[in-house]
Design a protein around this motif. Structure first.
Motif, PDB file in Angstrom:
ATOM      1  N   GLY A  59       0.812  -1.206   0.000  1.00 30.61           N
ATOM      2  CA  GLY A  59       0.000   0.000   0.000  1.00 30.61           C
ATOM      3  C   GLY A  59       0.844   1.254   0.000  1.00 30.61           C
ATOM      4  O   GLY A  59       0.525   2.242  -0.686  1.00 30.61           O
ATOM      5  N   ALA A  60       1.953   1.263   0.788  1.00 25.89           N
ATOM      6  CA  ALA A  60       2.851   2.408   0.810  1.00 25.89           C
ATOM      7  C   ALA A  60       3.477   2.636  -0.562  1.00 25.89           C
ATOM      8  O   ALA A  60       3.615   3.782  -1.015  1.00 25.89           O
ATOM      9  N   TRP A  61       3.833   1.523  -1.222  1.00 23.46           N
ATOM     10  CA  TRP A  61       4.427   1.664  -2.555  1.00 23.46           C
ATOM     11  C   TRP A  61       3.413   2.239  -3.537  1.00 23.46           C
ATOM     12  O   TRP A  61       3.756   3.082  -4.373  1.00 23.46           O
ATOM     13  N   LEU A  62       2.140   1.798  -3.432  1.00 23.25           N
ATOM     14  CA  LEU A  62       1.101   2.309  -4.325  1.00 23.25           C
ATOM     15  C   LEU A  62       0.911   3.809  -4.113  1.00 23.25           C
ATOM     16  O   LEU A  62       0.835   4.587  -5.082  1.00 23.25           O
ATOM     17  N   VAL A  63       0.841   4.244  -2.868  1.00 27.17           N
ATOM     18  CA  VAL A  63       0.669   5.668  -2.574  1.00 27.17           C
ATOM     19  C   VAL A  63       1.855   6.459  -3.096  1.00 27.17           C
ATOM     20  O   VAL A  63       1.689   7.531  -3.707  1.00 27.17           O
ATOM     21  N   ILE A  85       6.378   4.650   3.606  1.00 26.13           N
ATOM     22  CA  ILE A  85       6.545   5.424   2.372  1.00 26.13           C
ATOM     23  C   ILE A  85       7.974   5.906   2.241  1.00 26.13           C
ATOM     24  O   ILE A  85       8.563   5.882   1.144  1.00 26.13           O
ATOM     25  N   ALA A  86       8.571   6.345   3.348  1.00 22.29           N
ATOM     26  CA  ALA A  86       9.966   6.788   3.317  1.00 22.29           C
ATOM     27  C   ALA A  86      10.896   5.633   2.964  1.00 22.29           C
ATOM     28  O   ALA A  86      11.862   5.796   2.206  1.00 22.29           O
ATOM     29  N   ARG A  90      13.362   5.330  -0.312  1.00 18.97           N
ATOM     30  CA  ARG A  90      14.822   5.114  -0.230  1.00 18.97           C
ATOM     31  C   ARG A  90      15.266   3.927  -1.073  1.00 18.97           C
ATOM     32  O   ARG A  90      16.369   3.910  -1.590  1.00 18.97           O
ATOM     33  N   ASN A  91      14.402   2.941  -1.181  1.00 19.56           N
ATOM     34  CA  ASN A  91      14.775   1.719  -1.894  1.00 19.56           C
ATOM     35  C   ASN A  91      14.219   1.678  -3.311  1.00 19.56           C
ATOM     36  O   ASN A  91      14.065   0.608  -3.885  1.00 19.56           O
TER      37      ASN A  91
END
Length: 370
Positions: A59-63, A85-86, A90-91
């Motif tokens: 979900g964080a990657w999608l956002v 998300i951070a 970074r990655n």
């Protein structure tokens, strides 16, 4: 019942638009949002996830991806969501930039240089493999109890006994071709009787052991590369090292010894079958009795022709086995590498066998065995 994530678009002052995400932003629920918004090119001033439930890495990657594509700020994120998300940011796996293409005059030198460097690295790697093989042989000689006789017998069966039918048939047919074509050419000079000389000497000196080596390279050399390559991919070889078993001693040495020794017998077997094939066709086309042909072979073929074939055999077998085992131990990446390395093993083995055969032809001629 599974709860799905959803989205809505909120209109703001000045015509601004915000993307509002609701529901759990986890791997099992964000599929619909991803499908609906991927690649649309819509622009938002903000992405509001204050009404979202649980957030995982997907979900964080999608956002984060929606934020990057639309140029929007992320608002309303919880502490956990901000950390995820951070971490995703970074990655980020950025695509490697394509190298600038060289001008046409510089491409050929660049490719030649790359080939030379790769060739040099390959030579060093092969020398390292040969060194490891020699050390393994020395270790087995010092500690005979560590030698795996069962593995050797198994490889002898696969390399030698299993190859008898196909090598016998091939050699028989080659003998027929040599005798028939030789008789056609010699008939022009009234020298058909010398078909026996031609068939005997070619079978013992050249074609018997050479054709056998090519067949063994395609049959056993490829099998060595495929077997060891598959074991490398499935990490069986790493597991052997972990428990203290040397892969060179357990896998490579039995294969090399079996292929080296069996090539002596297979080369002689192929020469005999080739002569028998020549005798059979001569019985019909030249009306030379079968046993007369065989007895004449003993008179016209010098003993050193037999020794030439017996000397070539183990050398060719060693080359085939080393090529197959070396390429198998170089496999890495995925299953496609197994096929590539197997092909390389067969090509290298056949090429080196032909080169060494040419060298032997010159050498034996110089020492008076021509």
């Amino acid at each position: 019942m599974r709860e799905w994530a959803d989205y809505s678009i909120a209109e703001g002052e000045g015509g601004t638009r915000s993307l509002v995400l609701t529901g759990p932003l986890v791997v099992s629920s964000v599929g619909r949002i991803d499908t609906a918004l991927r690649g649309t090119g819509e622009r938002f001033s903000a992405i509001d996830i204050s009404q979202a439930g649980e957030v995982d890495t997907v979900g964080a990657w999608l956002v984060w991806r929606l934020s990057r594509e639309s140029g929007a700020d992320i608002v309303g994120a919880s502490d956990k969501a901000q950390r995820l998300i951070a971490a995703v940011h970074r990655n980020e796996l950025e695509e490697e930039p394509e190298p600038e293409e060289l001008p046409i005059p510089a491409r050929l030198p660049e490719r030649v240089g790359s080939f030379v460097i790769a060739y040099g690295q390959g030579v060093l790697s092969l020398l390292g493999f040969l060194g490891a093989l020699i050390l393994a042989l020395g270790s087995v000689i010092r500690h005979p109890a560590r030698f795996r006789w069962t593995a050797l017998v198994r490889q002898v069966e696969l390399v030698g006994v299993g190859a008898l039918p196909i090598i016998g048939l091939m050699s028989f047919l080659v003998g027929i071709v040599i005798a028939q074509q030789g008789a056609v050419q010699l008939e022009q000079f009234g020298a058909e009787i010398y078909t026996i000389n031609l068939t005997g000497r070619l079978s013992f000196r050249e074609l018997g052991v050479l054709m056998t080596a090519i067949m063994v390279a395609g049959r056993s050399g490829s099998a060595f590369a495929a077997q060891l390559g598959t074991m490398k991919l499935t990490e069986e070889i790493d597991a052997m090292r972990t428990i203290g078993v040397s892969p060179m001693e357990a896998l490579v040495v039995p294969r090399v010894l079996a292929c080296t020794f069996m090539m002596i017998l297979l080369g002689f077997y192929a020469a005999i079958l080739s002569i028998i094939g020549g005798a059979v066709i001569s019985m019909f086309s030249l009306e030379i009795p079968f046993f007369t042909f065989l007895s004449r072979i003993q008179e016209v073929v010098p003993a050193h022709d037999l020794w030439v074939g017996l000397i070539k055999g183990p050398v060719f077998g060693l080359i085939v086995a080393i090529a197959g085992c070396y390429q198998g131990m170089q496999v890495e990446g995925n299953s496609e590498a197994v096929g590539i390395r197997t092909t390389i093993a067969v090509v290298q083995a056949i090429f080196m066998v032909i080169v060494l055969d040419a060298f032997f032809a010159v050498f034996f001629t110089e020492v008076g065995w021509g």
